[in-house]
Design a protein around this motif. Sequence first.
Motif, mmCIF file in Angstrom:
data_model
loop_
_atom_site.group_PDB
_atom_site.id
_atom_site.type_symbol
_atom_site.label_atom_id
_atom_site.label_comp_id
_atom_site.label_asym_id
_atom_site.label_seq_id
_atom_site.Cartn_x
_atom_site.Cartn_y
_atom_site.Cartn_z
ATOM 1 N N SER A 137 0.824 -1.211 0.000
ATOM 2 C CA SER A 137 0.000 0.000 0.000
ATOM 3 C C SER A 137 0.859 1.262 0.000
ATOM 4 N N GLU A 162 -11.161 -7.806 5.607
ATOM 5 C CA GLU A 162 -11.568 -6.443 5.958
ATOM 6 C C GLU A 162 -10.381 -5.587 6.368
ATOM 7 N N GLU A 163 -9.461 -6.169 7.096
ATOM 8 C CA GLU A 163 -8.257 -5.443 7.512
ATOM 9 C C GLU A 163 -7.428 -5.040 6.288
ATOM 10 N N LYS A 165 -8.525 -4.706 3.159
ATOM 11 C CA LYS A 165 -9.272 -3.698 2.397
ATOM 12 C C LYS A 165 -9.081 -2.313 3.014
ATOM 13 N N ASN A 166 -9.029 -2.276 4.331
ATOM 14 C CA ASN A 166 -8.836 -0.997 5.029
ATOM 15 C C ASN A 166 -7.452 -0.404 4.745
ATOM 16 N N LYS A 169 -7.721 1.547 1.503
ATOM 17 C CA LYS A 169 -8.927 2.361 1.357
ATOM 18 C C LYS A 169 -8.679 3.719 0.692
ATOM 19 N N ASP A 170 -7.469 4.255 0.814
ATOM 20 C CA ASP A 170 -7.183 5.587 0.260
ATOM 21 C C ASP A 170 -6.586 5.532 -1.150
#
Length: 297
Positions: A137, A162-163, A165-166, A169-170
């Motif tokens: 990321s 979910e972690e 994907k977070n 997220k930006d």
Amino acid sequence: AATIYSYIKNIPTVVDIKDLWPDIFWDKPKISNLKKLILQIIFTPYIFYASIIATFATYITGPTIELADFFTSKYKIKFISAIFNKKHPKTFASPIVPPTETSKININLNKKINPEKCLKIFFLGSLMSVYDFKTVSESLKLLESKNVCYKLNIAGEGGNAEEIKNIFKDLRNVEFLGWITREKAIKIANNSHLGIAPYKNMLNYELNLVNKYIDYMSLGLPVLSPLKGHIYSLIKKNKIGFNYESQNFVNLAEVLIKASKSHEKMSSMSKNAYKLFLNKYNYQKVYGNLVKKLENL
């Protein structure tokens, strides 16, 4: 028990080790010595079983010879071997490979999409804690700051979905696809330049050849990996992708920029990856070699 019985009855025994069991439970980054000790006490019976296997088995195999040798050397009880005059187990590799294709597939090894226009990266697999997506990321954020076009497709689900994907997220050019079919994976791979496998540097993965790398080879995708050990050497020797420094997002960004400016080199790597898969890691080759090996024991 089966290993000891076979030894007593003089029956050759082959034991297949796919992971560093039970080491995998404490082979984790930044684990404290106390926690490691507690886990080793809890898993004492499994350490005992591993020792019996490494001491009395005739042959030990694993996805790589390095994994089989490490397991054997670590867990073999030398004084028991000496008492029983037991020879050191012989080791050989038996990689985990995808099943043979049931229908004809078309792999695109000539990437017509210029990576300099937009570098396309593909991740295929379970979304679990064994991956370091944070470094990925941060490297992509650096690419955006330098106006380098990229697209990352992440296919799969898992306990850490979910972690993960977070973490992304930006970022505007990261897409989560969920589980996809083999046909769709081939379609995406044919329009991608790299297959990324951002494993955390743990001994189990450094010694191993996990099937994700072979999956990427079977799709004609150059591999992007932070691991030391077996896969590092495989990538470098066969020119099938790029290695980057673990947890170093600046280095990963540099590697991605370099890849984006290497269209011809990427096409060559794609061909090398698929050729290596066909010559060494396809189902027929691996299974055939394993059958011959077992028949000649």
